[in-house]
Design a protein around this motif. Structure first.
Motif, short mmCIF file in Angstrom:
data_model
loop_
_atom_site.label_atom_id
_atom_site.label_comp_id
_atom_site.label_asym_id
_atom_site.label_seq_id
_atom_site.Cartn_x
_atom_site.Cartn_y
_atom_site.Cartn_z
N ARG A 1 45.13 9.82 28.21
CA ARG A 1 44.12 9.53 29.08
C ARG A 1 42.82 9.51 28.09
N ALA A 2 42.84 10.17 27.14
CA ALA A 2 41.58 10.21 26.04
C ALA A 2 41.50 8.83 25.37
N SER A 3 42.37 7.72 25.45
CA SER A 3 42.22 6.67 25.02
C SER A 3 40.95 6.05 25.40
N THR B 1 39.23 8.10 42.48
CA THR B 1 40.03 9.09 42.69
C THR B 1 39.99 10.11 41.54
N ARG B 2 40.75 9.71 40.28
CA ARG B 2 40.60 10.53 38.89
C ARG B 2 39.46 9.53 37.98
N PRO B 3 38.45 9.76 38.54
CA PRO B 3 37.35 8.76 38.11
C PRO B 3 36.98 8.83 36.76
N ILE B 4 36.40 7.55 36.36
CA ILE B 4 35.70 7.44 35.22
C ILE B 4 34.13 6.85 35.40
N ASP C 1 25.89 12.93 37.12
CA ASP C 1 25.98 13.83 38.27
C ASP C 1 26.69 14.89 38.34
N TYR C 2 27.50 14.92 37.02
CA TYR C 2 28.27 16.17 36.90
C TYR C 2 28.59 16.22 35.42
N PRO C 3 28.23 17.53 34.76
CA PRO C 3 28.52 17.40 33.16
C PRO C 3 29.94 16.97 32.80
N SER C 4 30.39 15.98 32.99
CA SER C 4 31.69 15.56 32.41
C SER C 4 31.67 15.52 30.98
N VAL C 5 32.80 15.96 30.34
CA VAL C 5 32.87 16.18 28.83
C VAL C 5 33.14 14.72 28.40
N GLY C 6 34.04 13.83 28.90
CA GLY C 6 34.28 12.73 28.42
C GLY C 6 33.35 11.78 28.49
N ALA C 7 32.70 11.71 29.79
CA ALA C 7 31.39 10.58 30.06
C ALA C 7 30.30 10.97 29.13
N SER D 1 38.01 24.82 40.11
CA SER D 1 36.79 24.16 40.65
C SER D 1 36.54 22.72 39.84
N VAL D 2 37.44 22.59 38.52
CA VAL D 2 37.05 21.62 37.80
C VAL D 2 37.95 20.27 38.16
N PHE D 3 39.19 20.19 38.30
CA PHE D 3 40.11 19.39 38.64
C PHE D 3 40.67 19.74 39.98
N GLU D 4 40.82 18.54 40.48
CA GLU D 4 41.63 18.43 41.91
C GLU D 4 43.07 18.74 41.51
N ASN D 5 44.03 19.43 42.19
CA ASN D 5 45.63 19.34 41.94
C ASN D 5 45.77 19.66 40.60
N ARG D 6 45.19 21.07 40.22
CA ARG D 6 45.60 21.37 38.83
C ARG D 6 46.38 22.79 38.94
N PHE D 7 47.63 22.64 40.08
CA PHE D 7 48.31 23.95 40.19
C PHE D 7 49.83 23.57 40.23
C1 UD1 Z 1 38.04 17.07 29.14
C2 UD1 Z 1 39.16 17.60 28.33
C3 UD1 Z 1 40.14 18.67 29.06
C4 UD1 Z 1 39.44 19.43 29.80
C5 UD1 Z 1 38.30 18.71 30.58
C6 UD1 Z 1 37.49 19.81 31.31
C7 UD1 Z 1 39.51 15.92 26.49
C8 UD1 Z 1 40.14 15.25 25.65
N1 UD1 Z 1 39.86 16.67 27.58
O1 UD1 Z 1 38.44 16.26 29.78
O2 UD1 Z 1 41.15 18.83 28.30
O3 UD1 Z 1 40.32 19.94 30.84
O4 UD1 Z 1 37.22 18.12 29.47
O5 UD1 Z 1 36.98 20.79 30.42
O6 UD1 Z 1 38.49 16.45 25.89
N2 UD1 Z 1 35.05 12.96 36.77
C9 UD1 Z 1 34.29 12.44 37.40
N3 UD1 Z 1 33.84 11.27 37.21
C10 UD1 Z 1 33.77 10.78 35.74
C11 UD1 Z 1 34.78 11.85 34.84
C12 UD1 Z 1 35.05 13.06 35.21
O7 UD1 Z 1 33.98 12.71 38.76
O8 UD1 Z 1 33.46 9.63 35.55
C13 UD1 Z 1 35.40 14.28 37.16
C14 UD1 Z 1 36.86 14.47 36.80
O9 UD1 Z 1 37.77 13.99 37.98
C15 UD1 Z 1 36.95 16.19 36.78
C16 UD1 Z 1 35.68 16.58 36.46
O10 UD1 Z 1 34.77 15.51 36.49
O11 UD1 Z 1 37.33 16.74 38.00
C17 UD1 Z 1 35.81 17.21 34.76
O12 UD1 Z 1 36.32 15.91 34.06
P1 UD1 Z 1 35.61 15.82 32.39
O13 UD1 Z 1 34.68 17.07 32.25
O14 UD1 Z 1 35.37 14.45 32.42
O15 UD1 Z 1 37.14 16.01 31.69
P2 UD1 Z 1 37.69 14.87 30.72
O16 UD1 Z 1 36.64 14.86 29.75
O17 UD1 Z 1 38.57 13.98 31.22
#
Ligand code: UD1
Length: 415
Positions: free
Chosen positions: A92-94, A120-123, A159-165, A325-331
């Motif tokens: 996914r990290a690609s 759903t598993r959004p970007i 809107d959410y402090p997403s790591v990847g975004a 609270s971070v991911f859905e369906n992580r059980f």
């Molecule tokens: C990164 C980590 C992962 C860790 C996660 C949360 C890497 C390679 N992976 O994943 O190991 O579990 O942080 O600490 O660093 N979301 C949205 N929209 C988006 C992006 C994310 O709604 O555009 C939601 C996701 O569905 C999830 C939440 O935000 O529910 C957290 O995701 P995010 O912080 O983006 O995690 P990753 O960067 O995928």
């Protein structure tokens, strides 16, 4: 190839273990190396599957990649806009190559992350960020296509402090015209590491580690020599393994500050954690006390440690509650822990772990990386032997885990 690990239970871990560099730092750092033009050397590379895949991806994009003395060296500039699906689908990290490719090539075409759809598993947050910098986004044949002749700095509110975004937007903005501010940015230490890496190539990023990050676009990024931070999740996994087995383990090469949430929950559950400069000693003599855990973005309790704590708390003296609270369906690991005799009930995003329970070894399946780590911990404490199928998931994120556990006295083999 399907791999399996067999671990014998009732084994107290003792001794020392050294933590490798952070998987979640290295992946964005390797992606960010696409931004540079000089010789980029990244040292202390962990030999894990995800690093291998992303290195192959970078090579496929036109960069000369060499591996020597535990370092990866990148030379030349990126020449492609469309990373091969065969590699993209593996991790996914690609998706992290999207920001750098957009910045350098003005266009990127990338398959949507495997099994995911926008919504759903959004970007969506990554894409909103690119749009704020002036990119157009289209979807075609399962690919995302982003285009921008020139990216321009702007204010981006997440809107959410997403790591990847946060990472993707930092990388896209690093070569943009003008200054970008990311508001409500992720605070994870891996974000700080990425910013330091880009700055070591000549970038101008400040505020990483706070919720407003300022990225002043520069004309070009050059050479660097960089070593990433230690892996706080790998460290946490050995901390929990030591605690779960009633062991006594010195975990070396850590930044204790990054482990605060893990240390707090171990301490609350009656495990002793002694912090020193760059190591922690974890030991437990008495009963495990039940605790309440809620996963949150950093500095809250990491979702990547949730499964391992569930295995540990299965042996607590009473009921614990974990809310994801971070991911859905992580059980996914719950069903496998139940097969080992754990008493866990889930409802929505909450799991109640009954505790007071001896686990019994059996054959279980690793459904993902951290679920696999949890099953290893469960297996180390169980009666009898545990066979973990699909253990290749564990290799995605843990360097040499079988040998490291053997070094701590575990009886463990791989087939
Ligand atoms: C990164 C980590 C992962 C860790 C996660 C949360 C890497 C390679 N992976 O994943 O190991 O579990 O942080 O600490 O660093 N979301 C949205 N929209 C988006 C992006 C994310 O709604 O555009 C939601 C996701 O569905 C999830 C939440 O935000 O529910 C957290 O995701 P995010 O912080 O983006 O995690 P990753 O960067 O995928």
């Amino acid at each position: 190839m399907d791999l399996e690990v067999i671990v014998e239970g009732k084994n107290r871990l003792k001794g020392e273990v050294k933590v490798s560099s952070s998987k979640n730092s290295i992946l964005p750092i390797l992606a960010a190396s696409l931004l540079g033009e000089g010789t980029r050397v990244i040292t202390n590379i962990p030999l894990i599957k995800d690093v291998e895949v992303i290195s192959r991806l970078i090579k496929a994009l036109g960069i000369k990649v060499t591996y020597e003395d535990n370092s990866l060296k990148f030379a030349g500039v990126v020449s492609e806009q469309h990373p091969p699906y065969e590699l993209v689908r593996q991790i996914r990290a690609s998706f992290l190559v999207m920001g750098p490719l957009l910045a350098r090539q003005g266009m990127v075409r990338l398959a949507l992350p495997g099994g995911c759809a926008i919504g759903t598993r959004p970007i969506d947050l990554h894409l909103k960020g690119f749009q704020a910098l002036g990119a157009s986004i289209n979807l075609s044949g399962g690919d995302v296509i982003a285009r921008a002749d020139k990216l321009t700095g702007n204010h981006v509110y997440l809107d959410y402090p997403s790591v990847g975004a946060t990472e993707n937007i930092i990388m896209a903005a690093a070569l943009a015209d003008g200054t970008t501010y990311i508001e409500n940015a992720a605070l994870e230490p891996e974000i700080v590491d990425l910013a330091c890496f880009i700055n070591s190539m000549g970038g101008k990023i400040s505020g990483a580690g706070s919720n407003v990050i300022k990225i002043e676009g520069v004309k070009e990024l050059g050479s660097c020599h960089y070593s990433p931070i230690p892996d706080r999740i790998e460290a946490g996994t050995y901390m929990v393994a030591a605690a779960a087995t009633g062991g006594d383990v010195l975990i070396k090469n850590v930044i204790p500050e990054h482990l605060k949430a893990i240390t707090a929950k171990l301490t609350e559950s009656n495990t002793q954690v002694l912090e020193e400069d760059n190591q922690v000693r974890v030991s437990r003599k008495d009963e495990i006390r039940p605790v309440y855990i809620k996963t949150l973005p950093y500095p809250g309790f990491p979702t990547d440690m949730q499964a391992q704590f569930m295995a540990y708390l299965s042996r607590a003296d009473g009921s614990s509650v974990i809310t994801e609270s971070v991911f859905e369906n992580r059980f996914m690991h719950v069903a496998e822990l139940l097969r080992m005799g754990a008493k866990i009930k889930t409802e929505g995003r909450t799991a109640v772990i009954k505790g007071n329970n001896e686990l019994t070894g059996t054959t279980v399946k690793a459904t993902d990386l951290r679920a696999g780590a949890a099953l290893l911990i469960a297996g180390l404490t169980a009666r009898g032997s545990t066979k973990i199928l699909n253990s290749e998931h564990i290799d995605r994120g843990y360097e040499n885990i079988v040998d490291k556990l053997k070094g701590l006295g575990a009886t463990i083999t791989r087939h």
